[in-house]
Structure formats: structure tokens, C-alpha cells
Design a protein around this motif. Structure first.
Motif, PDB file in Angstrom:
ATOM      1  N   VAL A  51       0.858  -1.180   0.000  1.00  0.00           N
ATOM      2  CA  VAL A  51       0.000   0.000   0.000  1.00  0.00           C
ATOM      3  C   VAL A  51       0.895   1.231   0.000  1.00  0.00           C
ATOM      4  CG1 VAL A  51      -1.753   1.323   1.267  1.00  0.00           C
ATOM      5  CG2 VAL A  51      -1.806  -1.186   1.297  1.00  0.00           C
ATOM      6  N   VAL A  52       0.675   2.120  -0.946  1.00  0.00           N
ATOM      7  CA  VAL A  52       1.337   3.421  -0.976  1.00  0.00           C
ATOM      8  C   VAL A  52       0.263   4.446  -0.649  1.00  0.00           C
ATOM      9  CG1 VAL A  52       2.491   5.149  -2.421  1.00  0.00           C
ATOM     10  CG2 VAL A  52       3.074   2.721  -2.662  1.00  0.00           C
ATOM     11  N   THR A  53       0.508   5.249   0.386  1.00  0.00           N
ATOM     12  CA  THR A  53      -0.449   6.272   0.790  1.00  0.00           C
ATOM     13  C   THR A  53       0.270   7.599   0.950  1.00  0.00           C
ATOM     14  OG1 THR A  53      -1.846   4.659   1.939  1.00  0.00           O
ATOM     15  CG2 THR A  53      -2.161   6.967   2.532  1.00  0.00           C
ATOM     16  N   PHE A  54      -0.270   8.632   0.314  1.00  0.00           N
ATOM     17  CA  PHE A  54       0.267   9.982   0.440  1.00  0.00           C
ATOM     18  C   PHE A  54      -0.449  10.660   1.601  1.00  0.00           C
ATOM     19  CE2 PHE A  54       1.377   8.638  -3.736  1.00  0.00           C
ATOM     20  CZ  PHE A  54       2.647   9.179  -3.924  1.00  0.00           C
ATOM     21  N   ILE A  55       0.345  11.230   2.514  1.00  0.00           N
ATOM     22  CA  ILE A  55      -0.200  11.844   3.725  1.00  0.00           C
ATOM     23  C   ILE A  55       0.423  13.226   3.920  1.00  0.00           C
ATOM     24  CG2 ILE A  55      -0.636   9.601   4.787  1.00  0.00           C
ATOM     25  CD1 ILE A  55       1.836  10.084   6.573  1.00  0.00           C
ATOM     26  N   ALA A  56      -0.073  13.956   4.915  1.00  0.00           N
ATOM     27  CA  ALA A  56       0.415  15.301   5.205  1.00  0.00           C
ATOM     28  C   ALA A  56       0.490  15.529   6.703  1.00  0.00           C
ATOM     29  CB  ALA A  56      -0.516  16.333   4.572  1.00  0.00           C
ATOM     30  N   VAL A 126      -4.228  14.444  -3.601  1.00  0.00           N
ATOM     31  CA  VAL A 126      -4.661  14.876  -2.273  1.00  0.00           C
ATOM     32  C   VAL A 126      -4.058  13.993  -1.183  1.00  0.00           C
ATOM     33  CG1 VAL A 126      -6.854  15.832  -3.128  1.00  0.00           C
ATOM     34  CG2 VAL A 126      -6.763  13.463  -2.330  1.00  0.00           C
ATOM     35  N   THR A 127      -4.232  14.458   0.051  1.00  0.00           N
ATOM     36  CA  THR A 127      -3.844  13.649   1.203  1.00  0.00           C
ATOM     37  C   THR A 127      -5.072  13.497   2.095  1.00  0.00           C
ATOM     38  OG1 THR A 127      -3.104  15.612   2.439  1.00  0.00           O
ATOM     39  CG2 THR A 127      -1.452  14.412   1.161  1.00  0.00           C
ATOM     40  N   PRO A 128      -5.375  12.239   2.469  1.00  0.00           N
ATOM     41  CA  PRO A 128      -4.701  10.993   2.124  1.00  0.00           C
ATOM     42  C   PRO A 128      -5.226  10.427   0.795  1.00  0.00           C
ATOM     43  CG  PRO A 128      -6.440  10.528   3.704  1.00  0.00           C
ATOM     44  CD  PRO A 128      -6.450  12.022   3.477  1.00  0.00           C
ATOM     45  N   GLU A 129      -4.363   9.717   0.094  1.00  0.00           N
ATOM     46  CA  GLU A 129      -4.710   9.055  -1.165  1.00  0.00           C
ATOM     47  C   GLU A 129      -3.901   7.765  -1.229  1.00  0.00           C
ATOM     48  OE1 GLU A 129      -5.111  10.117  -5.928  1.00  0.00           O
ATOM     49  OE2 GLU A 129      -4.496  11.670  -4.513  1.00  0.00           O
ATOM     50  N   SER A 130      -4.568   6.645  -1.521  1.00  0.00           N
ATOM     51  CA  SER A 130      -3.935   5.327  -1.413  1.00  0.00           C
ATOM     52  C   SER A 130      -3.944   4.546  -2.722  1.00  0.00           C
ATOM     53  CB  SER A 130      -4.645   4.486  -0.351  1.00  0.00           C
ATOM     54  OG  SER A 130      -4.481   5.052   0.925  1.00  0.00           O
ATOM     55  N   TYR A 131      -2.955   3.653  -2.826  1.00  0.00           N
ATOM     56  CA  TYR A 131      -2.792   2.750  -3.967  1.00  0.00           C
ATOM     57  C   TYR A 131      -2.453   1.372  -3.413  1.00  0.00           C
ATOM     58  CZ  TYR A 131      -2.239   7.172  -6.426  1.00  0.00           C
ATOM     59  OH  TYR A 131      -2.446   8.440  -6.917  1.00  0.00           O
ATOM     60  N   TYR A 144      -9.683   6.454  -1.925  1.00  0.00           N
ATOM     61  CA  TYR A 144      -9.756   6.824  -0.510  1.00  0.00           C
ATOM     62  C   TYR A 144      -9.478   5.644   0.412  1.00  0.00           C
ATOM     63  CZ  TYR A 144     -14.769   5.331  -0.938  1.00  0.00           C
ATOM     64  OH  TYR A 144     -15.958   4.678  -1.161  1.00  0.00           O
ATOM     65  N   ILE A 145      -9.144   5.985   1.665  1.00  0.00           N
ATOM     66  CA  ILE A 145      -9.014   4.965   2.706  1.00  0.00           C
ATOM     67  C   ILE A 145     -10.420   4.466   3.032  1.00  0.00           C
ATOM     68  CG2 ILE A 145      -8.404   4.549   5.121  1.00  0.00           C
ATOM     69  CD1 ILE A 145      -6.044   6.542   4.676  1.00  0.00           C
ATOM     70  N   ASP A 146     -11.311   5.400   3.302  1.00  0.00           N
ATOM     71  CA  ASP A 146     -12.738   5.112   3.450  1.00  0.00           C
ATOM     72  C   ASP A 146     -13.489   6.360   3.008  1.00  0.00           C
ATOM     73  OD1 ASP A 146     -12.980   6.880   5.738  1.00  0.00           O
ATOM     74  OD2 ASP A 146     -12.208   5.274   6.999  1.00  0.00           O
ATOM     75  N   ASP A 147     -14.796   6.321   3.078  1.00  0.00           N
ATOM     76  CA  ASP A 147     -15.592   7.371   2.441  1.00  0.00           C
ATOM     77  C   ASP A 147     -16.020   8.529   3.338  1.00  0.00           C
ATOM     78  OD1 ASP A 147     -17.469   6.016   3.945  1.00  0.00           O
ATOM     79  OD2 ASP A 147     -18.881   5.742   2.289  1.00  0.00           O
ATOM     80  N   SER A 148     -15.460   8.664   4.534  1.00  0.00           N
ATOM     81  CA  SER A 148     -15.831   9.797   5.381  1.00  0.00           C
ATOM     82  C   SER A 148     -14.712  10.183   6.339  1.00  0.00           C
ATOM     83  CB  SER A 148     -17.091   9.488   6.190  1.00  0.00           C
ATOM     84  OG  SER A 148     -17.443  10.611   6.983  1.00  0.00           O
ATOM     85  N   MET A 149     -14.417  11.458   6.362  1.00  0.00           N
ATOM     86  CA  MET A 149     -13.441  11.973   7.320  1.00  0.00           C
ATOM     87  C   MET A 149     -13.934  11.726   8.751  1.00  0.00           C
ATOM     88  SD  MET A 149     -12.133  15.881   7.447  1.00  0.00           S
ATOM     89  CE  MET A 149     -11.701  16.634   9.003  1.00  0.00           C
TER      90      MET A 149
END
Length: 191
Positions: A51-56, A126-131, A144-149
Motif C-alpha cells: 500500500v502506498v499512501t500519500f499523507i500530510a 490529495v492527502t490521504p490518497e492510497s494505492y 480513498y481509505i474510506d468514504d468519510s473523514m
């Protein structure tokens, strides 16, 4: 106004055209920096599923997922899933990323994409964004990780569903979902 939109469109096309990793394509090797500035080959971080996830550090949306990202790591690392968390914001230096990881009590390593080269290759916005990348190196999920912040409002666990499908060697039901969050703060590219 028209000039501003034209400039924005040109800039967006410029970094989007660099995207080479898409759902279904294979992810080639690349170099990423650890928080001490040491180059690390992606191939040394990959596993049977990655899993590659872009975060901030400063994005409230990304930060709303800090504990959920820890939970994902704890739940799936024992299943031989490797995680590569990447900060690609030009406005967030490695020292800030290191302090943020400590404050958030991350149980995983975070890497720095200092000039957005990796974010550009993935087309991350965007952050977060996953692959999710399978053992052959193909991207099987993006979104997305899931559908709601707001965690109590989550209805779809996109990343978990994708991981479960890939681990079971089954098709991913929703291969792309719309990631949401703060835009990645990109550095200017030299011409």
C-alpha cells in the motif's frame, strides 16, 4: 480570470502528464527518501501486497485518518502487507514530518518525496490518497481509505475492501474511488 484558469489548467496538465502509474499498470522501481535524507529503493520496501499512501502533517483530513492508518498497519502488516507512507508536500520539511509522526504515534515509517516526483508518477492529488499494488507490481486499487473523514459516518472501507480482495486473489470490486482531502503542495518544476 480566464488567464488564471488557463495557467492553472496548464500547470495541472504539466504534472498530470508525468503520471505513469495507473490502475492496471505496473509500478516500476523508484527512489524515495527516508526522513534522514537517505535514498531508499521502493523495491526494498515492497511485499506480496503493498500500500502506498500519500499523507500530510498540516492537512486536517489527513490527520483525521492518523489512527485509522495505524489500525490498517496493525491489521494488515501481519498478513504480509507492506506499507509505504509518503509526504510529498513541499511546505512540510522532513523535520516537521518526523515530529508529526512522533506526535501522531505512527507505528509505521514515513518517507519524503521532496520534489513531488513520486506523487507525479502516481498522479496523486490529495492527502490521504492510497494505492494497492499486488505481487506482480500492478496497481489494483486507487482512491480513498474510506468514504468519510468523520469515522462514525463511514459506509465504505475502500482500502480495506481492496486489500481483502487482493489478499484473497479476487477482483477488487471498486478499483477506483474518489480520494478527498487537501491538495498536495507541489514545488515548481524547472523547465
Amino acid at each position: 480570470m480566464k488567464l488564471a484558469l488557463a495557467i492553472l489548467a496548464t500547470c495541472s496538465i504539466g504534472w498530470l502528464s508525468a503520471q505513469e502509474f495507473r490502475v492496471g499498470s505496473r509500478v516500476g522501481d523508484f527512489q524515495i527518501q527516508d526522513l534522514d535524507g537517505k535514498q531508499v529503493a521502493f523495491s526494498s520496501l515492497r511485499g506480496p501486497v503493498t500500500v502506498v499512501t500519500f499523507i500530510a502533517t498540516q492537512c486536517p483530513v489527513s490527520n483525521a485518518y492518523n489512527q485509522r492508518m495505524n489500525a490498517l498497519y496493525r491489521d494488515y502488516a501481519p498478513k504480509n502487507v507492506k506499507f509505504v507512507f509518503i509526504n510529498a508536500n513541499r511546505s512540510e520539511p522532513a523535520s516537521e514530518v518526523r515530529q508529526h509522526a512522533k506526535n501522531a504515534a505512527f507505528v509505521f515509517a514515513v518517507y519524503k518525496d521532496a520534489n513531488n516526483a513520486i506523487a507525479d508518477r502516481f498522479g496523486a492529488e490529495v492527502t490521504p490518497e492510497s494505492y494497492v499494488i499486488d505481487g506482480s507490481g500492478a496497481i489494483r486499487y486507487h482512491g480513498y481509505i474510506d468514504d468519510s473523514m468523520n469515522e462514525p459516518r463511514v459506509r465504505k472501507q475502500g482500502l480495506r475492501l481492496a486489500l481483502d480482495a487482493v489478499l484473497a486473489n479476487k477482483p477488487v470490486e471498486a478499483v477506483e474511488t474518489k480520494a478527498f482531502g487537501c491538495t498536495i503542495k507541489r514545488g515548481r518544476k524547472s523547465s
